[in-house]
Enzyme design. Structure first.
Site, PDB file in Angstrom:
ATOM      1  N   GLN A  11       0.836  -1.200   0.000  1.00  0.00           N
ATOM      2  CA  GLN A  11       0.000   0.000   0.000  1.00  0.00           C
ATOM      3  C   GLN A  11       0.873   1.252   0.000  1.00  0.00           C
ATOM      4  O   GLN A  11       1.880   1.326   0.693  1.00  0.00           O
ATOM      5  CB  GLN A  11      -0.901  -0.020   1.232  1.00  0.00           C
ATOM      6  N   SER A  95       4.226  -6.097   2.908  1.00  0.00           N
ATOM      7  CA  SER A  95       2.927  -6.015   3.571  1.00  0.00           C
ATOM      8  C   SER A  95       1.837  -6.649   2.696  1.00  0.00           C
ATOM      9  O   SER A  95       1.844  -7.857   2.485  1.00  0.00           O
ATOM     10  CB  SER A  95       2.618  -4.560   3.927  1.00  0.00           C
ATOM     11  N   LEU A  96       0.929  -5.854   2.157  1.00  0.00           N
ATOM     12  CA  LEU A  96      -0.097  -6.380   1.259  1.00  0.00           C
ATOM     13  C   LEU A  96       0.513  -7.234   0.144  1.00  0.00           C
ATOM     14  O   LEU A  96      -0.048  -8.255  -0.268  1.00  0.00           O
ATOM     15  CB  LEU A  96      -0.879  -5.217   0.639  1.00  0.00           C
ATOM     16  N   ARG A 120      -9.260  -7.950   4.535  1.00  0.00           N
ATOM     17  CA  ARG A 120      -8.125  -7.342   5.243  1.00  0.00           C
ATOM     18  C   ARG A 120      -8.216  -5.823   5.199  1.00  0.00           C
ATOM     19  O   ARG A 120      -8.042  -5.134   6.209  1.00  0.00           O
ATOM     20  CB  ARG A 120      -6.813  -7.805   4.604  1.00  0.00           C
ATOM     21  N   HIS A 203       0.623  -2.328  11.225  1.00  0.00           N
ATOM     22  CA  HIS A 203       1.722  -3.162  11.745  1.00  0.00           C
ATOM     23  C   HIS A 203       2.084  -2.810  13.189  1.00  0.00           C
ATOM     24  O   HIS A 203       3.256  -2.792  13.558  1.00  0.00           O
ATOM     25  CB  HIS A 203       2.940  -3.074  10.820  1.00  0.00           C
ATOM     26  N   GLN A 252       1.007 -10.509  10.770  1.00  0.00           N
ATOM     27  CA  GLN A 252       1.636  -9.448   9.979  1.00  0.00           C
ATOM     28  C   GLN A 252       1.003  -8.075  10.220  1.00  0.00           C
ATOM     29  O   GLN A 252       1.690  -7.058  10.197  1.00  0.00           O
ATOM     30  CB  GLN A 252       1.543  -9.812   8.487  1.00  0.00           C
TER      31      GLN A 252
END
Length: 303
Positions: A11, A95-96, A120, A203, A252
């Protein structure tokens, strides 16, 4: 012989117009956007290609948008360098982007991956709405000094180190007053602060409320052992056990992204040639900060 690793963006890499040229050129890429419309219930292609930026930047939209657009970019690479796709031996995603990497590696289907990413994004947006929070990049500081920043900013509220991106680029994440204090402390000790335009403190434990929804979504899909190693953001290691992968994807959202460590794990595993597959060139820039000699090509439709 060089070993190839694919890197998928997270992102923040989204931009209006992403994927448009690729979808126009490659029917397989266009089909991904068409499938996404059926799964999501809205025209993702129109938002990616035409915006508006304010809507595309929303967490609930940007996460599915980057997931689909990154997989669509594989069709461009398939034309430019089919041997790279055949020869890819490792993958990772920021991440994503870890979901994109897992779908590329065959651990999840595109449809299941998109359903989980949709949930998510919704869960993380809800967690952010419940607690005003944000993120700040600390540039030009080593890890020890960033920890000093975190300690100094914690007098104003809860704050954590959220992303270890590369040498001299670490992200702090927490409550808004603490983020504002972090900006002051970063400047005081000679760093450069950059407040990030994000919905909340990703996070960190402030995302805890998103975990149950994400766990439920992941338990509703089948996860297979990846056909190639995919390095996890949580521990900078690859995992083959589907239950471990599921648990790590839930963790995560509340634990720091170990991106620099993940890249070094890929290097230790023998990767010598890297492709950033998806919108933007953020990962290529981070790679150059980790090791200027690394060979990394960006695969997207940005001039």
């Amino acid at each position: 012989m060089s070993q190839i690793a694919f890197l998928f963006p997270g992102q923040g890499a989204q931009h209006v117009g992403m994927g448009k040229t690729i979808a126009e050129r490659f029917p397989a890429a266009r089909r991904l956007y068409d499938q996404a419309r059926e799964i999501l219930g809205y025209d993702l292609a129109d938002l990616c290609f035409n915006g508006p930026a304010e809507r595309l930047d929303a967490t609930v939209i940007s996460q599915p948008a980057l997931f689909v657009s990154s997989l669509a970019a594989l069709e461009l690479l398939r034309e430019q360098n089919p041997a790279a796709i055949e020869g890819c031996s490792h993958a990772a995603g920021l991440s994503l982007g870890e979901y994109t990497a897992l779908v590329f590696a065959g651990a999840m289907t595109f449809e299941d991956g998109l359903r989980v990413v949709k949930r998510r994004g919704e869960a993380m947006q809800a967690a952010a709405d419940a607690n005003p929070s944000g993120m700040v990049s600390a540039l030009l500081l080593d890890r020890e000094k960033v920890e000093q920043v975190r300690e100094g900013a914690s007098v104003a509220g809860q704050i954590w180190i959220a992303n270890y991106l590369c040498p001299g680029n670490t992200v702090l994440s927490g409550e808004k007053p603490a983020c504002a204090k972090a900006v002051e402390v970063i400047e005081q000790i000679g760093g450069k602060p950059i407040p990030l335009t994000v919905a909340g403190a990703f996070h960190t434990p402030l995302m805890q409320s998103a975990c149950s929804a994400l766990d439920e979504a992941l338990r509703g899909v089948t996860i297979q052992p990846p056909r190639i190693p995919v390095v996890s953001n949580v521990d900078a290691r690859s995992h083959s056990d589907p239950e471990e992968i599921r648990q790590l994807l839930v963790r995560q959202v509340v634990q720091p992204v170990l991106w620099e460590d993940s890249v070094r794990a890929l290097l230790a595993a023998g990767a010598t040639q890297f492709f950033e597959v998806g919108p933007g060139k953020v990962l290529k820039g981070l790679m150059k900060r980790i090791d200027r000699k690394l060979d990394c090509q960006s695969i997207n439709d940005t001039p």
